[in-house]
Design an enzyme around this catalytic site. Structure first.
Site, PDB file in Angstrom:
ATOM      1  N   HIS A 160     -26.412  71.721  99.306  1.00 44.81           N
ATOM      2  CA  HIS A 160     -26.102  72.329  98.023  1.00 44.81           C
ATOM      3  C   HIS A 160     -26.433  73.891  97.914  1.00 44.81           C
ATOM      4  CE1 HIS A 160     -26.210  72.467  93.568  1.00 44.81           C
ATOM      5  NE2 HIS A 160     -24.994  71.940  93.761  1.00 44.81           N
ATOM      6  N   LYS A 162     -26.928  77.779  98.440  1.00 49.59           N
ATOM      7  CA  LYS A 162     -25.905  79.137  98.220  1.00 49.59           C
ATOM      8  C   LYS A 162     -26.634  80.384  98.555  1.00 49.59           C
ATOM      9  CE  LYS A 162     -24.106  76.295  95.242  1.00 49.59           C
ATOM     10  NZ  LYS A 162     -24.857  75.027  94.600  1.00 49.59           N
ATOM     11  N   ASP A 167     -27.420  91.135 108.040  1.00 53.79           N
ATOM     12  CA  ASP A 167     -28.472  91.904 109.185  1.00 53.79           C
ATOM     13  C   ASP A 167     -29.847  91.539 108.894  1.00 53.79           C
ATOM     14  OD1 ASP A 167     -26.071  93.222 109.973  1.00 53.79           O
ATOM     15  OD2 ASP A 167     -26.482  94.998 108.547  1.00 53.79           O
ATOM     16  N   HIS A 338     -23.606  77.835  84.860  1.00 53.36           N
ATOM     17  CA  HIS A 338     -24.099  77.121  86.024  1.00 53.36           C
ATOM     18  C   HIS A 338     -25.374  77.725  86.575  1.00 53.36           C
ATOM     19  CE1 HIS A 338     -23.135  76.113  90.202  1.00 53.36           C
ATOM     20  NE2 HIS A 338     -22.809  74.935  89.756  1.00 53.36           N
ATOM     21  N   LYS A 340     -29.115  78.228  87.374  1.00 53.79           N
ATOM     22  CA  LYS A 340     -30.202  77.511  87.597  1.00 53.79           C
ATOM     23  C   LYS A 340     -31.500  78.332  87.639  1.00 53.79           C
ATOM     24  CE  LYS A 340     -26.434  75.569  89.962  1.00 53.79           C
ATOM     25  NZ  LYS A 340     -26.394  74.249  89.879  1.00 53.79           N
ATOM     26  N   ASP A 345     -43.882  81.173  80.755  1.00 58.48           N
ATOM     27  CA  ASP A 345     -45.014  81.913  80.127  1.00 58.48           C
ATOM     28  C   ASP A 345     -44.559  83.292  80.280  1.00 58.48           C
ATOM     29  OD1 ASP A 345     -46.125  79.887  79.690  1.00 58.48           O
ATOM     30  OD2 ASP A 345     -47.787  80.045  81.481  1.00 58.48           O
TER      31      ASP A 345
END
Length: 420
Positions: A160, A162, A167, A338, A340, A345
């Protein structure tokens, strides 16, 4: 009669094999406990050590929202001189997918090493033509955990993550998928919201290592040298560690990171996540945080904005308990949020691919970045506030009065939440 006996024995054998495979692959799920009085920005060495990593200083972070992210990604891929490593869960054939494929093809034809790792389930819609064109141009395209007998024990384990690494000097991590719905600026139900980070500095080596983990697992290839792991000087002043390991005899590190952050928060916890289905121990930790005086807020899509309303209904099953604990819940009805993100704090952030549910915390291969930087936390909290202004805050008394059909869906889909 004999055939029935043999059939029964065969069935028992199959069931035993399934149980054995499940028990071998099942990750341990201990009840995590934390006893610490230090503030989270003082705990980066502890957080990185507990999650089997090392916090590295000297990094630069840029935030990219919504469809604008892809223009930056494509431009940086186009500037690659030595290597492009790209890993994603969801790639569907379309305008965006073909633009990305052409960018990778152009680099491969320019003698740049291009490695592409796609989850076999999530990216089954990438398109045979697109895959063929990339391979013919010299791109190395592999699929993670294809349906095959040798993968029988890990078919439920999905990649899952991404990640893009250019380089070995800059990287991208976040939630963006390669689907046309991610284009635009979250202006309507057809255009989703998301956040990814562009990173430079020593942390890029960790992200290259994360890509290498699954690439080596699928291909056996270990890549080395300055073209993929160049010496990296400081590019900024931000302290980061990457979290992605799944040790066999402990909880996955992304779960440890998020749970520990909740337990050490002293002022506020603001979460943005599309699939928020916390486990009982996490709900208890949220309740403990509220009793310490922590402002706990969660922003997520409503069923009307989600790409998978079943997941939102599964999350609804725990809303009453969360609200009674003092957690503030906000649902955004206009489109899929979408991103995440969790900030704590106003000084620390976690950003990556991980949903706040059992599948991400127990099963999937995920990546989250743990970042100590006040300016970044403020930027991410600003994104929370931007969407929260158009969200609906859930109130306990009104929630308790929701209809029986709604409650039935919530409980039914919760039983299936690890399959989503």
């Amino acid at each position: 009669m004999i055939s029935w006996v043999w059939g029964g024995l065969l069935l028992v054998l199959v069931v035993v094999q399934i149980v054995v495979i499940w028990s071998i692959r099942r990750h341990h799920d201990p009840a995590l406990r934390v006893d610490c009085k230090s503030s989270i920005d003082e705990l980066m060495p502890s957080l990185s050590g507990l999650t089997l990593g090392t916090a590295v200083a000297g990094n630069q972070v840029e935030v990219h929202e919504n469809g604008a992210f892809y223009e930056v990604l494509l431009a940086r891929i186009g500037a690659a001189r030595h290597s492009v490593h790209f890993e994603t869960f969801l790639w569907k054939d379309g305008q965006l997918g073909r633009r990305l494929a052409q960018a990778l093809i152009e680099r491969a034809r320019a003698q740049v090493q291009v490695r592409v790792l796609l989850d076999a389930q999530g990216s089954k819609g990438v398109g045979d033509e697109v895959t063929r064109q990339m391979r013919e141009a010299g791109c190395h395209v592999k699929f993670f955990h294809k349906r095959a007998l040798r993968n029988l024990g890990v078919l439920n384990d999905r990649d899952h993550r991404k990640i893009a690494v250019i380089d070995g000097r800059e990287a991208f991590v976040g939630g963006h998928c390669i689907v046309d719905s991610w284009l635009g600026d979250a202006e309507d139900h057809e255009h989703f919201a998301d956040v990814s980070l562009q990173l430079r500095g020593p942390i890029v080596h960790s992200l290259q290592g994360a890509f290498s983990e699954n690439w080596a697992g699928e291909t056996g290839e270990l890549f080395l040298g300055d073209k993929v792991f160049p010496p990296l000087e400081a590019a900024g002043d931000i302290l980061i560690h990457a979290v992605f390991a799944k040790p066999e005899n402990s909880a996955p590190t992304v779960k440890i990171l998020h749970h520990t952050a909740i337990c050490v928060a002293r002022k506020r916890i603001w979460i943005q996540n599309p699939y928020f289905i916390p486990e009982p121990d996490a709900i208890d930790a949220f309740g403990d945080a509220v009793r310490r005086g922590v402002d706990v807020r969660v922003l997520m899509p409503a069923t009307s904005g989600s790409d998978n309303p079943m997941v939102q209904h599964a999350g609804h099953r725990n809303f009453e308990k969360l609200l009674k604990c003092g957690v503030r819940l906000f649902e955004y009805p206009h489109t899929l949020l979408h991103q995440k993100i969790m900030t704590v704090d106003g000084v620390w952030s976690a950003v990556g691919s991980s949903n706040f549910d059992d599948r991400s915390f127990e099963t999937n291969d995920e990546i989250s970045l743990s970042i100590a930087d006040q300016a970044l936390a403020a930027r991410l909290d600003g994104i929370f506030e931007k969407y929260a202004q158009r969200a609906q805050e859930i109130q306990l008394q009104a929630w308790q009065r929701r209809g029986w059909a709604h409650k039935l869906k919530d409980n039914a889909f919760y039983l299936l939440n690890e399959l989503f």
